[in-house]
Write an enzyme that holds these catalytic residues in place. Structure first.
Site, mmCIF file in Angstrom:
data_model
loop_
_atom_site.group_PDB
_atom_site.id
_atom_site.type_symbol
_atom_site.label_atom_id
_atom_site.label_comp_id
_atom_site.label_asym_id
_atom_site.label_seq_id
_atom_site.Cartn_x
_atom_site.Cartn_y
_atom_site.Cartn_z
ATOM 1 N N CYS A 291 41.916 48.718 39.780
ATOM 2 C CA CYS A 291 41.490 47.556 40.566
ATOM 3 C C CYS A 291 42.641 46.828 41.251
ATOM 4 O O CYS A 291 42.409 46.038 42.167
ATOM 5 C CB CYS A 291 40.751 46.556 39.679
ATOM 6 S SG CYS A 291 39.448 47.282 38.669
ATOM 7 N N HIS B 120 34.136 43.338 45.824
ATOM 8 C CA HIS B 120 35.323 43.856 45.140
ATOM 9 C C HIS B 120 35.550 45.321 45.524
ATOM 10 O O HIS B 120 35.242 46.228 44.759
ATOM 11 C CB HIS B 120 35.118 43.709 43.634
ATOM 12 C CG HIS B 120 36.231 44.223 42.778
ATOM 13 N ND1 HIS B 120 37.522 44.430 43.238
ATOM 14 C CD2 HIS B 120 36.249 44.584 41.459
ATOM 15 C CE1 HIS B 120 38.274 44.888 42.247
ATOM 16 N NE2 HIS B 120 37.527 44.997 41.167
ATOM 17 N N CYS C 164 42.161 41.334 36.671
ATOM 18 C CA CYS C 164 42.067 42.272 35.561
ATOM 19 C C CYS C 164 41.996 43.686 36.120
ATOM 20 O O CYS C 164 41.621 43.900 37.277
ATOM 21 C CB CYS C 164 40.859 41.964 34.683
ATOM 22 S SG CYS C 164 39.255 42.115 35.513
#
Length: 436
Positions: free
Chosen positions: A94, A392, A422
């Site tokens: 991510c 996202h 995160c």
């Protein structure tokens, strides 16, 4: 080439992103190479920069297309960067877009270059379906069959279950070391920190409300370049804004949604989690003296950055671990921050981070500190909405967080910002930005 002097800080010199689009929607016919090229070219054009001056191009991407090996090189060449300028792709799940910035900044500190084009890109719409092992075995036997009898015997072994695909999106969002999909790690945090469904839904609603206000005021437009998607029909207009923002979102509507990962009484729903999204963001990273020489007005200084590992089953707490390191390196505290961007992978994940930041017990046990990092002022957190509303796109999000935080500092004349997220697999990344 010598390392930059301590009084020649590293800066974000320019940046822009594209509107983020829900997967399967506006960018359904895009690929990472094309979307990344559009934003890279726009970033260079806005800066008025000769791409031949670049030391390297670094692009973060989690799931690059199978036919675009080293997608950074594809993007660089298509964006008009000379063949003599190298390019490479980085991945930290991510945080891949943030990793691109970290990689460039580290190279600058080491004196390996003086000007980097960095980007993060992800087209989750293009994540493929794979044949399962039964189907792979069937096709392998068909290829080895040498005569009609063997081919007929192999064909007779076909079973309908062979048509069941492996879904790469689901598998990619599942941590193989703990066997948990990301949403289940968020459910663990909801239990650990006693976060209720009502709290998560209220947080999600506020994300949409803030994003809507930022869009309507023109704030988000300050960082967005409108884009006509690949495959657009004749006469179709450009996508102007992030299309995940729900203008009519309400607590009543959120309350009607069923738990998605743990049924029947889980906390996480599609309404209080981030969307599966496509997007791209590009920035220029250099030193202040080099920016000045090129006539660029830096957006902000990279005062510090840090990476940290944590329990993969509680990966959502990564921002707390990495922020503690970044704040220590920057020589400041949570109370000093004017702008805070925490990626909203899940509402419960951000709420858990807020509680962990404020917990003396967590600080002592997990961070080795004598007291908590501090309380996060909700008014300073994700002021313009977050991933629950904006989406996202995993490879692009880290870069987007930095661009949003840097833009906010520049527009509000504030001093310090934190951008953190995160990372699936149990990590966190954090940058402390300072007004230039």
């Amino acid at each position: 080439m010598q390392s930059p002097a301590a009084n020649d800080p590293i800066v974000l010199a320019a940046g822009v992103r594209l509107p983020q689009a829900r997967a399967g929607g506006a960018y359904a016919r895009e690929d990472a190479g094309h979307l990344g090229t559009v934003v890279a070219r726009e970033c260079l054009a806005r800066a008025g920069l000769d791409p031949a001056l670049l030391s390297e191009v670094v692009v973060g991407c989690v799931g690059p297309p199978h036919d675009q090996a080293n997608v950074a090189r594809v993007i660089a060449l298509r964006a008009g960067v000379p063949r003599s300028v190298p390019a490479h792709t980085v991945a930290r799940n991510c945080a891949s877009g943030m990793e691109a910035v970290s990689t460039a900044a580290t190279a600058l500190r080491a004196g390996r270059g003086d000007l980097y084009l960095v980007a993060g890109v992800e087209v989750m719409s293009a994540y493929p379906l794979l044949y399962n092992q039964q189907a792979v075995g069937f096709f392998s036997r068909m290829m080895r069959a040498r005569n009609p009898v063997q081919k007929l015997a192999t064909f007779a072994s076909f079973r309908p279950t062979m048509l069941a695909p492996r879904i790469t999106l689901t598998e990619g969002l599942t941590d193989p070391t703990v066997g948990l999909i990301m949403g289940s790690t968020a459910e663990i945090l909801a239990r650990d920190f006693a976060i209720t469904r009502a709290e998560a839904d209220r947080f999600a609603l506020e994300s949409h409300q803030r994003a809507k206000a930022a869009r309507d005021s023109g704030r988000l437009a300050k960082e967005i370049h409108p884009h006509v998607p690949a495959g657009a029909k004749p006469g179709q207009g450009a996508l102007l804004h992030d299309d995940g923002i729900r203008d009519d979102q309400s607590l009543e509507a959120l309350a009607k949604l069923k738990p998605y990962f743990e049924k029947p009484d889980g906390i996480v729903t599609v309404g209080n989690a981030c969307g599966i999204t496509d997007g791209a963001c590009a920035m220029l990273v250099t030193t202040r003296s080099r920016a000045n020489a090129l006539g660029l007005q830096p957006m902000c200084t990279l005062r510090a950055w840090a990476w940290s590992g944590c329990d993969p089953a509680r990966m959502g707490l990564g921002p707390v671990y990495s922020s503690a390191k970044a704040l220590r390196e920057a020589g400041c505290t949570l109370a000093d921050l004017d702008v805070i961007e925490i990626n909203e992978a899940f509402a419960v994940q951000v709420l858990a981070c807020m509680k962990a930041f404020a917990s003396d017990a967590f600080a002592a046990k997990e961070l080795g500190l004598g007291k908590a990092l501090g309380q996060i002022d909700p008014a300073r957190l994700n002021k313009n909405g977050g991933a629950i509303a904006l989406g996202h796109p995993v490879g692009a999000t880290g870069a987007r967080l930095l661009l949003t935080a840097a833009t906010e500092l520049a527009l509000t004349n504030k001093n310090l910002a934190l951008a953190t997220l995160c990372i699936g697999g149990g990590q966190g990344g954090a940058f402390v930005l300072e007004k230039s």
